[in-house]
Design a protein around this motif. Structure first.
Motif, mmCIF file in Angstrom:
data_model
loop_
_atom_site.group_PDB
_atom_site.id
_atom_site.type_symbol
_atom_site.label_atom_id
_atom_site.label_comp_id
_atom_site.label_asym_id
_atom_site.label_seq_id
_atom_site.Cartn_x
_atom_site.Cartn_y
_atom_site.Cartn_z
ATOM 1 N N ASN A 42 18.164 -12.784 38.923
ATOM 2 C CA ASN A 42 18.475 -12.158 40.054
ATOM 3 C C ASN A 42 19.503 -12.209 40.704
ATOM 4 O O ASN A 42 20.058 -11.686 41.740
ATOM 5 C CB ASN A 42 17.207 -12.678 41.115
ATOM 6 N N ASP A 76 23.335 -11.182 40.526
ATOM 7 C CA ASP A 76 24.010 -9.902 40.349
ATOM 8 C C ASP A 76 25.734 -10.372 39.699
ATOM 9 O O ASP A 76 26.484 -10.425 40.630
ATOM 10 C CB ASP A 76 24.301 -9.048 41.438
ATOM 11 N N ASN A 133 28.894 -8.619 40.478
ATOM 12 C CA ASN A 133 29.413 -8.502 41.885
ATOM 13 C C ASN A 133 29.467 -9.886 42.613
ATOM 14 O O ASN A 133 29.710 -10.060 43.637
ATOM 15 C CB ASN A 133 28.465 -7.577 42.553
ATOM 16 N N THR A 170 25.932 -12.923 44.644
ATOM 17 C CA THR A 170 25.081 -11.585 45.235
ATOM 18 C C THR A 170 23.869 -11.453 44.545
ATOM 19 O O THR A 170 23.911 -11.576 43.345
ATOM 20 C CB THR A 170 25.929 -10.472 45.231
ATOM 21 N N ILE A 185 20.415 -9.292 43.157
ATOM 22 C CA ILE A 185 20.011 -8.140 43.090
ATOM 23 C C ILE A 185 18.818 -7.680 44.038
ATOM 24 O O ILE A 185 18.675 -6.622 44.707
ATOM 25 C CB ILE A 185 19.436 -8.029 41.557
#
Lengths: 581, 120
Positions: free
Chosen positions: A391, A393, A396, A458, A460
């Motif tokens: 989960n 990201d 990013n 970050t 998702i």
């Protein structure tokens, strides 16, 4: 209950900026009610009466409309009203000074309002009104031919008034009725979980804390309350009832068939408040007038990320820290007791969460200041998060930055959770001389500036805060000698699934996962602390209880006294034992 | 007159001194001598479950009783405001401002629940 309405003037200004409520009318209203709905999108309250309606504007003024030549059409002047209620031919308005004004018919003394200035809520029945005082007590006036104004003693959280009866929800959550119940109006439902009650004529409805609705009184279709769904607001009228379900849908049940169906155009509105009149309903839309550039439902002025629909709010920890920093302090000899100077690893922290419009966590930013390494071992520091590595990201996210440069922070899968190794080794940042010389724990040794370390994750899929484990959104821990599995957590915090269970219960530790007991000695001493301030830790080899005299009574009281023991301003310290640089 | 004032001053100072003597003087204690309750986990923070309900899409401000802003958000009439706040244990009450209301709510039990619909 409501304490005071002191901020009304300021808040009304806020209202004018944000509220944009328009009034909807449906059912079978008197033609003067239907035709003369006041224009504007600044209404904040509505009340439906017998062939008339009352509305409260954001500027605190009241407007009444409906059948011609009614006394109740003569609305009171003023801009200091905060709530309204409508009876048969009289209406009442609550002012921001806690007083009540009534107008319309005085045939039963409906306008002979008590002079109290401590009213928090008022409800009008057919010919009488009942008010809730700020101290929870009740007061009533108007027609008392059936004892409907003989209010009971005690404290209440809500009130309603019908024809010959009145109702209150006691502080216990039980419904209390008084007056005369010719139509079973006094046969109130049992239970102590009621949060809202409403009545107008010959029946009543109430909402329980679980969102369900119950109805009683005159045995008509008015009693056919919905049996499914959770509701957030409701209102009884003469011949019908309407409630707002938690998904925003309106649901009605009524004697009059015309009131049983919510028109499609009404359902399409964002109705936030409803009121039941004589053969009609009023609804109030809750749209805000400001722009919402990212259409996430949060007005731009309240949206910290007005152009990003995935982000809306910021929330930073620790809250109420004078410097904005909290402190994690560790001992590193676990499972052996340490010297309790709590300076083997000292990190200041600041955790910033970015939440979306539904309060789910989208980003987690961690900022740390490495302040002390009072250890000869080269330890690591990691954080367990309650979401899987899948989960994160990664492209990013920034993992991470240390002392101004890129610093690799490995992400490790731990069952359904993730581990971020924030510091792989203190040696990456600190050159600990050894041989009894430590880093920023000895006053006689040189002082070094704290070292900034940070990351930003970050997600998702945003993290639902209502599903977090008991330890919350993070579980920070020290890894002794950088050994995977040799974890030292805050007391009461569980180990990760990667922890070496063979160490549990060894030496001085009494960790027992089956008993939910973690990282404490037999005498309940900890190996780590999480402090909500930038904490001045003890110098080398001085126990925390020798430096902070209030620590011992605080701990022995179970945290009930000296809750600010860690504050240098509280006194009862030995400053010679505190590293204060 | 001067003597009287001087006498009163002496008495006041004496009484203040006596009060000070009654204050518990804390001294250092060895950690090994501490008797800590079993269920105590040295929490200095309180995790607060926030559940605020209201009918209007208006700002909600959660502040300390001293007026410091802790969190702000816009009310969602359908779902309310559901979040968590971690506050120092020293904060027992917070003030929630919404619409025309300013409610002071005790949070020491770990919950910040309030339904402004009941006030409207």
């Amino acid at each position: 209950m409501n304490k005071v309405l002191l901020i009304v003037t300021f808040s009304l200004i806020s209202f004018a900026l944000f509220a944009q409520g328009t009034i909807a009318v449906w059912g079978s209203p008197h033609n003067q009610v239907a035709r003369n709905v006041p224009e504007g999108d600044d209404f904040i309250d509505i009340a439906a009466g017998n062939k008339y309606g009352v509305a409260l504007r954001a500027d605190g003024s009241v407007v009444t409309w409906g059948q011609a030549n009614q006394l109740v059409n003569n609305s009171p002047a003023g801009n200091d009203f905060v709530a309204i209620s409508a009876g048969d031919q009289h209406a009442v308005a609550l002012k921001n000074d806690g007083t009540v004004v009534a107008w319309g018919s005085n045939s039963y003394g409906q306008l002979e309002v008590p002079t109290n200035s401590d009213i928090a809520k008022v409800a009008s029945g057919i010919y009488h009104s009942v008010a809730l005082r700020t101290n929870g007590e009740l007061i009533a006036w108007g027609n008392n031919s059936n004892g409907q104004c003989d209010v009971p003693s005690g404290t209440f959280i809500d009130v309603a008034a019908g024809n010959t009866f009145s109702l209150g929800i006691a502080s216990s959550g039980e419904i209390v009725a008084w007056g005369q119940g010719w139509n079973n109006e006094l046969n109130v439902p049992s239970g102590n979980d009621f949060v809202q009650v409403s009545a107008k004529f010959l029946h009543a409805i109430a909402r329980r804390s679980n969102g369900s609705i119950v109805a009683w009184g005159n045995n008509t279709e008015n009693l056919n309350a919905p049996t499914t769904g959770n509701y957030i607001d409701l209102e009884a009228g003469w011949q019908g009832n309407v409630a707002i379900r938690d998904d925003g849908e309106l649901v009605a049940w009524a004697n009059l068939w015309v009131l049983r169906t919510i028109p499609e155009w009404v359902q399409e509105l964002d109705i936030v408040k409803v009121s039941g009149g004589d053969a009609f309903f009023l609804g109030l839309t809750g749209e805000f007038g400001e722009s919402d550039a990212d259409s996430d439902g949060v007005a731009d002025s309240m949206d910290s990320y007005p152009d990003d629909p995935l982000r809306a709010y910021n929330l930073s920890y620790p809250l109420e820290s004078a410097t904005g920093w909290g402190t994690l302090a560790y001992e590193d000899l676990w499972p052996q007791k340490g010297d309790y100077d709590l300076n083997d690893l000292v990190l200041d922290y600041k955790i910033s969460l970015v939440l979306d419009a539904e309060m789910k966590v989208k980003d987690i930013q961690g900022d740390f200041m490495l302040r002390a390494v009072g250890a000869s071992k080269l330890n690591a520091f990691a954080i367990e998060f309650p979401f899987p590595t899948s989960n994160i990201d990664i492209p990013n996210s920034t993992l991470g930055v240390g002392d101004g440069s890129e610093y690799s922070m490995p992400v490790i899968e731990a069952g359904t959770n993730s581990i971020l190794k924030v510091i792989s080794s203190t040696a990456d940042f600190v050159n600990v001389p050894g041989n009894g010389v430590y880093w920023n724990t000895q006053m006689e040794q040189p002082y070094f500036d704290p070292i900034p370390i940070s990351f930003e994750i970050t997600l998702i899929e945003a993290l639902d805060q209502t599903t977090l484990p008991f330890w919350g959104f993070w579980n920070p821990y020290l890894m002794v000698d950088r050994i995977d599995g040799h974890e030292v957590h805050l007391p009461g915090y569980p180990p990760t699934v990667l922890a070496n269970e063979e160490l549990f219960g060894e030496e001085d530790d009494t960790t027992n996962p089956e008993m939910n007991r973690y990282y404490k000695t037999a005498s309940n001493l900890p190996w780590a602390l999480d402090l909500p301030i930038h904490w001045k830790y003890p110098i080398e080899m001085k126990e925390i209880s020798q430096a902070y005299y209030r620590f011992a009574p605080w701990a022995e009281s179970g945290g009930t006294i000296y809750q600010d023991w860690y504050d240098l301003g509280t006194g009862d310290l030995n400053l010679d034992f505190i590293y204060d640089r | 007159m001067k003597r009287l004032i001087f006498f009163i001053l002496i008495v006041v100072l004496f009484l203040l001194g006596a009060c000070d003597d009654t204050k518990v003087k804390l001294t250092e204690v060895k950690m090994q001598d501490l008797v800590v309750p079993d269920n105590f986990n040295y929490e200095m923070n309180n995790q607060i479950d926030v559940n605020l309900q209201g009918a209007w899409r208006l700002p909600v401000y959660i502040k300390t009783t001293g007026g410091n802003l802790l969190f702000k958000a816009q009310m969602n009439p359908a779902s309310g405001i559901n979040t968590k706040l971690i506050l120092p244990n020293t904060i027992k009450e917070v003030v929630v401002e919404y619409q025309t209301f300013a409610e002071t709510i005790n949070v020491s039990g770990g919950n910040l629940d309030f339904n402004f619909r009941a006030e409207q």
